[in-house]
Design an enzyme around this catalytic site. Structure first.
Site, PDB file in Angstrom:
ATOM      1  N   SER A  97      16.351   1.394  -5.647  1.00 26.20           N
ATOM      2  CA  SER A  97      17.204   0.796  -6.671  1.00 26.20           C
ATOM      3  C   SER A  97      18.670   1.177  -6.437  1.00 26.20           C
ATOM      4  O   SER A  97      19.244   0.828  -5.401  1.00 26.20           O
ATOM      5  CB  SER A  97      16.710   1.209  -8.053  1.00 26.20           C
ATOM      6  OG  SER A  97      17.283   0.407  -9.049  1.00 26.20           O
ATOM      7  N   ASP A 116       9.033  -7.398 -10.068  1.00 23.46           N
ATOM      8  CA  ASP A 116      10.056  -6.453 -10.523  1.00 23.46           C
ATOM      9  C   ASP A 116      10.839  -7.072 -11.677  1.00 23.46           C
ATOM     10  O   ASP A 116      11.387  -8.170 -11.555  1.00 23.46           O
ATOM     11  CB  ASP A 116      10.990  -6.136  -9.347  1.00 23.46           C
ATOM     12  CG  ASP A 116      11.923  -4.974  -9.611  1.00 23.46           C
ATOM     13  OD1 ASP A 116      12.478  -4.885 -10.724  1.00 23.46           O
ATOM     14  OD2 ASP A 116      12.119  -4.155  -8.691  1.00 23.46           O
ATOM     15  N   HIS A 156       9.046  -2.333 -10.436  1.00 23.71           N
ATOM     16  CA  HIS A 156      10.168  -1.476 -10.035  1.00 23.71           C
ATOM     17  C   HIS A 156       9.798   0.011 -10.028  1.00 23.71           C
ATOM     18  O   HIS A 156      10.653   0.862  -9.783  1.00 23.71           O
ATOM     19  CB  HIS A 156      11.336  -1.703 -11.007  1.00 23.71           C
ATOM     20  CG  HIS A 156      12.680  -1.292 -10.490  1.00 23.71           C
ATOM     21  ND1 HIS A 156      13.324  -1.944  -9.460  1.00 23.71           N
ATOM     22  CD2 HIS A 156      13.518  -0.287 -10.867  1.00 23.71           C
ATOM     23  CE1 HIS A 156      14.488  -1.371  -9.226  1.00 23.71           C
ATOM     24  NE2 HIS A 156      14.635  -0.361 -10.066  1.00 23.71           N
TER      25      HIS A 156
END
Length: 274
Positions: A145, A221, A254
């Site tokens: 991320s 995600d 995620h």
């Protein structure tokens, strides 16, 4: 430098250290996994950069990476995601301030004094690792991320510094998405021309080193369309002729469940280069 955690793990040791960072002007923690091979020889190092709200603990407790590092003979280093301390500037919300350093060098007040995570990760921390651990100068870098953004940007900005790079769910075009726009406005100012030096999708156009990029992205995600937008990096790499392997993984979100599912592939990717 002080060791504050020491745990046996897959024949090696998972440690956490605390030290005074001159670059960040504060106390910092970082995690080091030393595989069993480190007892007798120097080994290459894989740096892992975590995402928003994380610290040095998330990767070492959730990813299951130590098993693969032991198999391949890699040292794993996982730093914190921002400077820390009572006198370090902070902000409301999870996406700015502590836990949200974005791996850049801030130029605006009140951030500029402490928020120099680029220099910490690229220069100060590796010097510390090589001075105190059985590490060679062969380095790879990866992250998730915000940390995936960091891994891509640091590799692209510093040709010759890393031999391999990969990312999970990276923020590939921070100049174009809300997370990045908020952070860059605060840390770098409102002049968007300064943002391009911290944006992977911009940097590939002028990259002097064609280091292959491995990116895994879950197609379930929750941040895919709004914050991550991997198609922007794909288009930039195609336009620049920069090698990119972008893998969309069905059903994955995620979370660290996603990272744990494919961290073995990524460590093998780095081990091959290192």
């Amino acid at each position: 430098m002080e060791r504050i955690e020491h745990r046996a793990c897959f024949g090696g040791w998972q440690d956490v250290y605390q030290h005074r960072s001159e670059v960040l002007d504060c106390e910092m923690k970082f995690a080091v996994y030393l595989p069993p091979q480190a007892a007798t020889q120097k080994l290459p190092v894989l740096y892992w950069l975590s995402g928003l709200t994380c610290n040095e603990q998330n990767f070492i407790t959730k990813a299951g990476a130590q098993r693969y590092a032991a198999e391949h003979g890699l040292i794993l280093v996982a730093p914190d995601t921002s400077p820390r301390g009572d006198d370090v500037a902070d902000a409301e919300g999870y996406d700015l301030g502590k836990g949200a350093g974005f791996y850049l060098n801030a130029t605006q007040e009140p951030w500029a004094r402490h928020y120099r995570m680029h220099d910490y990760i690229v220069d100060e921390l590796p010097a510390l690792i090589q001075a105190h651990f059985p590490a060679t100068d062969a380095r790879g870098i990866s992250g998730h991320s915000m940390g995936g953004h960091g891994a891509l940007v640091l590799a692209l900005r510093n040709p010759g510094r890393y031999r391999s790079v990969s990312a999970f769910s990276p923020i590939v075009a921070p100049s174009q998405v809300p997370w990045g726009e908020k952070a860059f406005s605060a840390y770098l100012g409102t002049d968007r021309s300064a943002w391009s030096q911290w944006d992977a999708s911009e940097l590939v156009a002028t990259a002097t080193e064609r280091l292959p990029l491995l990116v895994d992205q879950g197609d379930a995600d929750e941040f895919l369309g709004g914050q991550l937008q991997p198609q922007r990096l794909q288009a930039a790499c195609e336009a620049a002729g920069h090698p990119l392997q972008l893998r969309l993984q069905p059903g994955h979100d995620h979370s660290y469940y996603f990272i744990a599912s494919f961290i073995g592939d990524h460590i093998a990717h780095h081990a091959k280069a290192l």
